[in-house]
Design a protein around this motif. Sequence first.
Motif, mmCIF file in Angstrom:
data_model
loop_
_atom_site.group_PDB
_atom_site.id
_atom_site.type_symbol
_atom_site.label_atom_id
_atom_site.label_comp_id
_atom_site.label_asym_id
_atom_site.label_seq_id
_atom_site.Cartn_x
_atom_site.Cartn_y
_atom_site.Cartn_z
ATOM 1 N N LYS A 78 -6.564 -14.792 64.426
ATOM 2 C CA LYS A 78 -7.521 -13.927 65.131
ATOM 3 C C LYS A 78 -7.127 -13.706 66.591
ATOM 4 C CE LYS A 78 -10.841 -12.382 63.586
ATOM 5 N NZ LYS A 78 -11.055 -11.100 62.853
ATOM 6 N N GLU A 79 -6.279 -14.588 67.146
ATOM 7 C CA GLU A 79 -5.857 -14.394 68.533
ATOM 8 C C GLU A 79 -4.396 -13.952 68.654
ATOM 9 O OE1 GLU A 79 -4.620 -18.415 70.602
ATOM 10 O OE2 GLU A 79 -6.648 -18.625 69.810
ATOM 11 N N ASP A 80 -3.773 -13.603 67.513
ATOM 12 C CA ASP A 80 -2.367 -13.196 67.525
ATOM 13 C C ASP A 80 -2.261 -11.685 67.330
ATOM 14 O OD1 ASP A 80 0.433 -12.761 66.831
ATOM 15 O OD2 ASP A 80 0.555 -14.912 66.454
ATOM 16 N N GLU A 81 -1.569 -11.026 68.245
ATOM 17 C CA GLU A 81 -1.460 -9.558 68.186
ATOM 18 C C GLU A 81 -0.637 -9.073 66.999
ATOM 19 O OE1 GLU A 81 2.108 -10.926 70.598
ATOM 20 O OE2 GLU A 81 -0.021 -11.479 70.420
ATOM 21 N N LEU A 82 0.137 -9.950 66.389
ATOM 22 C CA LEU A 82 0.932 -9.558 65.225
ATOM 23 C C LEU A 82 0.165 -9.733 63.911
ATOM 24 C CD1 LEU A 82 4.462 -11.040 66.088
ATOM 25 C CD2 LEU A 82 3.638 -8.699 66.390
ATOM 26 N N ALA A 83 -1.051 -10.264 63.981
ATOM 27 C CA ALA A 83 -1.812 -10.588 62.774
ATOM 28 C C ALA A 83 -3.057 -9.730 62.632
ATOM 29 C CB ALA A 83 -2.209 -12.055 62.788
ATOM 30 N N ASP A 84 -3.320 -9.342 61.389
ATOM 31 C CA ASP A 84 -4.569 -8.662 61.037
ATOM 32 C C ASP A 84 -5.142 -9.391 59.822
ATOM 33 O OD1 ASP A 84 -6.690 -6.990 60.558
ATOM 34 O OD2 ASP A 84 -5.486 -5.302 59.833
ATOM 35 N N LEU A 85 -6.006 -10.370 60.084
ATOM 36 C CA LEU A 85 -6.621 -11.134 59.001
ATOM 37 C C LEU A 85 -7.660 -10.260 58.316
ATOM 38 C CD1 LEU A 85 -6.888 -13.898 57.562
ATOM 39 C CD2 LEU A 85 -8.702 -14.447 59.222
ATOM 40 N N VAL A 86 -7.453 -9.975 57.020
ATOM 41 C CA VAL A 86 -8.340 -9.055 56.316
ATOM 42 C C VAL A 86 -9.174 -9.728 55.236
ATOM 43 C CG1 VAL A 86 -6.858 -7.069 56.767
ATOM 44 C CG2 VAL A 86 -6.534 -8.383 54.670
ATOM 45 N N ALA A 87 -8.782 -10.938 54.780
ATOM 46 C CA ALA A 87 -9.505 -11.559 53.672
ATOM 47 C C ALA A 87 -9.276 -13.065 53.662
ATOM 48 C CB ALA A 87 -9.055 -10.968 52.336
ATOM 49 N N VAL A 88 -10.264 -13.767 53.102
ATOM 50 C CA VAL A 88 -10.133 -15.200 52.844
ATOM 51 C C VAL A 88 -10.521 -15.443 51.392
ATOM 52 C CG1 VAL A 88 -10.532 -15.936 55.219
ATOM 53 C CG2 VAL A 88 -12.480 -15.660 53.662
ATOM 54 N N CYS A 89 -9.973 -16.520 50.832
ATOM 55 C CA CYS A 89 -10.187 -16.809 49.412
ATOM 56 C C CYS A 89 -10.342 -18.306 49.205
ATOM 57 C CB CYS A 89 -9.003 -16.269 48.607
ATOM 58 S SG CYS A 89 -9.035 -16.674 46.852
ATOM 59 N N ASP A 90 -11.310 -18.685 48.377
ATOM 60 C CA ASP A 90 -11.484 -20.085 48.001
ATOM 61 C C ASP A 90 -12.233 -20.118 46.672
ATOM 62 O OD1 ASP A 90 -11.515 -22.930 49.933
ATOM 63 O OD2 ASP A 90 -12.411 -22.955 47.939
ATOM 64 N N VAL A 91 -11.838 -21.042 45.801
ATOM 65 C CA VAL A 91 -12.525 -21.164 44.511
ATOM 66 C C VAL A 91 -13.930 -21.714 44.693
ATOM 67 C CG1 VAL A 91 -10.416 -21.384 43.158
ATOM 68 C CG2 VAL A 91 -11.514 -23.446 44.084
ATOM 69 N N VAL A 92 -14.189 -22.357 45.842
ATOM 70 C CA VAL A 92 -15.547 -22.796 46.174
ATOM 71 C C VAL A 92 -16.220 -21.658 46.942
ATOM 72 C CG1 VAL A 92 -16.949 -24.515 47.373
ATOM 73 C CG2 VAL A 92 -14.811 -25.205 46.247
ATOM 74 N N ALA B 67 -16.456 -18.874 55.645
ATOM 75 C CA ALA B 67 -15.280 -18.483 56.427
ATOM 76 C C ALA B 67 -15.260 -16.976 56.663
ATOM 77 C CB ALA B 67 -14.010 -18.921 55.715
ATOM 78 N N ALA B 68 -15.632 -16.204 55.635
ATOM 79 C CA ALA B 68 -15.649 -14.750 55.775
ATOM 80 C C ALA B 68 -16.627 -14.325 56.861
ATOM 81 C CB ALA B 68 -16.024 -14.106 54.443
ATOM 82 N N GLU B 69 -17.787 -14.973 56.897
ATOM 83 C CA GLU B 69 -18.780 -14.647 57.919
ATOM 84 C C GLU B 69 -18.284 -15.043 59.309
ATOM 85 O OE1 GLU B 69 -23.482 -15.497 58.998
ATOM 86 O OE2 GLU B 69 -22.597 -16.378 57.192
ATOM 87 N N LYS B 70 -17.663 -16.209 59.400
ATOM 88 C CA LYS B 70 -17.198 -16.705 60.695
ATOM 89 C C LYS B 70 -16.108 -15.818 61.279
ATOM 90 C CE LYS B 70 -15.208 -20.745 62.993
ATOM 91 N NZ LYS B 70 -14.835 -22.175 62.885
ATOM 92 N N PHE B 71 -15.186 -15.350 60.420
ATOM 93 C CA PHE B 71 -14.031 -14.609 60.936
ATOM 94 C C PHE B 71 -14.141 -13.095 60.736
ATOM 95 C CE2 PHE B 71 -12.438 -18.922 60.037
ATOM 96 C CZ PHE B 71 -12.014 -19.250 61.319
ATOM 97 N N GLY B 72 -15.252 -12.639 60.190
ATOM 98 C CA GLY B 72 -15.492 -11.210 60.075
ATOM 99 C C GLY B 72 -14.593 -10.498 59.097
ATOM 100 N N VAL B 73 -14.326 -11.148 57.950
ATOM 101 C CA VAL B 73 -13.464 -10.553 56.930
ATOM 102 C C VAL B 73 -14.158 -10.654 55.576
ATOM 103 C CG1 VAL B 73 -11.355 -11.120 58.198
ATOM 104 C CG2 VAL B 73 -12.244 -12.746 56.532
ATOM 105 N N LYS B 74 -13.492 -10.176 54.538
ATOM 106 C CA LYS B 74 -14.078 -10.173 53.203
ATOM 107 C C LYS B 74 -13.736 -11.461 52.460
ATOM 108 C CE LYS B 74 -14.844 -7.216 49.202
ATOM 109 N NZ LYS B 74 -14.594 -5.892 48.586
#
Length: 368
Positions: free
Chosen positions: A22-36, A43-50
Motif C-alpha cells: 500500500k505504500e509502494d508506488e510500484l504496487a497496486d494491491l487489488v485483492a486478498v484471499c483466505d480460506v477463512v 483484510a479486504a476492509e482494512k486495505f480497501g480491496v476485494k
Amino acid sequence: MALKIGIVGMNGIGKNHAACYKEDELADLVAVCDVVKERADAAAEKFGVKAYYSLKDMVENEPDLQIVDITTGGIDNGSWHFEPAMEAVGYGKHVLVEKPICHDVKEARELVAFADKQKVYLGCNLNHYFTPPAEKAKQYVDNGDIGELVYCLAKMGFNGGEANYALAGSPKIKGHPYFHMKAFLTHPLSVMRHFCGDITHIQTFSDRPGFRRSAGDVMVSINSIHVKFANGGVGYLLSQRGDAVYGLGGWWSLEMAGTKGTFCIENCVEKVSYWKAEKGVPAISVQPKPEVTDYGTNDFGRTFNNRLHAFLEDISNNVSRDQLRANGRDALAVLEYTFAVIESYERGGETVRPHPLPPLHGDPLYMK
C-alpha cells in the motif's frame, strides 16, 4: 506502471505484505484471499480491496492480476505454499512465496521447474539480505575488498533462555522436530550463499536443551552447522530458537573474512564494520581500527518493504528470470541445504553433499 497484486493468506505475514504494497508506488494491491472468510473480509476492509475465498475465484475474477503473493503458513511454516503457488503459476501469474519455498524439497523442485516451464517469475521472501548493511557489505565483496574467501561465520536465531520458555501449542509446531530448521534456516543459509556462493558440503551437530526435553518438546532447536563452499572457503552457522541469550553481534551477525579484508554485520539492519588487511598488521593483540557504517536503526520490519520492492522492481524492469533477486532457484538451494542439515543430523553428524541444483541455461532474449 504499478503491478496488480493479489495476496493469498491473510494472517500476520499477509497483512504485513499488504501494508508494504500500500505504500509502494510500484504496487497496486487489488485483492486478498483466505480460506477463512472472516480473515479475508477483515483484510479486504482494512486495505480497501476485494475479498476472495479461493485462489481460483480471485484469478478468474481479476483478469488484470499480474502477481500472486503466497503468504500462507502450515506445518513448519511451509506446508501450505506448494498448492497455491503451483495453481498461480498454472494460471501464468508471477509468484512471490513466503519462506521456506515449500515444506518438502521434492515439491520445491517441482515448483521451480514448473515456473521455468511457464516462463513466469518465481521469487521467495528471502528478506534478510535486503538491507543497507548487506548492500554495503556486497559492495566490499564486489569491489575486491574482501579478496579470496577464507571463512564465513553466521549467527542467527532468537534471544531467550530457560526462563522465557513455553511449550508451543500450535499443531504447526508441536510434535515437529524440524520446525526450527525448516522454518528458519532458510534465512541464514540464504545470506551465507548470497555473499559466499554455493555450498557443497554440510556437517551438522544439533540438539535441544534439558528444559525442552523435560517438557516433552521434540524440536531440535540448537543447530551447529559446518559448511564448505564451492570456492573452497569454509563456513560455520550457529542457530538456536530462544534457548539462550546471544552475545556479541546480537541476534543476527555475519562475518565474512578474506585475504584482503573482513566485514561483520551486526543485528541485521544496524551496522557493518570493515577491517582492511594491510602489511604490518600485528598477528595478535592489536586489531586494526575498522571502517564502521552505523545506520542508526534496529527496525527489522523494513526488510519486508525492501524485499517486496526489489521483486516489483525486477519485474518492472523485465530482468531475465535467472537474474531475479531471491528467485525460486535461490530458495530451492537453501531448502536443499536445510534437508542436507537434517540428513547429516540423522546420520550422527556425517558430512552430506546437498542435492545438485537444476542447471542454468540462460535466456536467449537476454544473452545476445
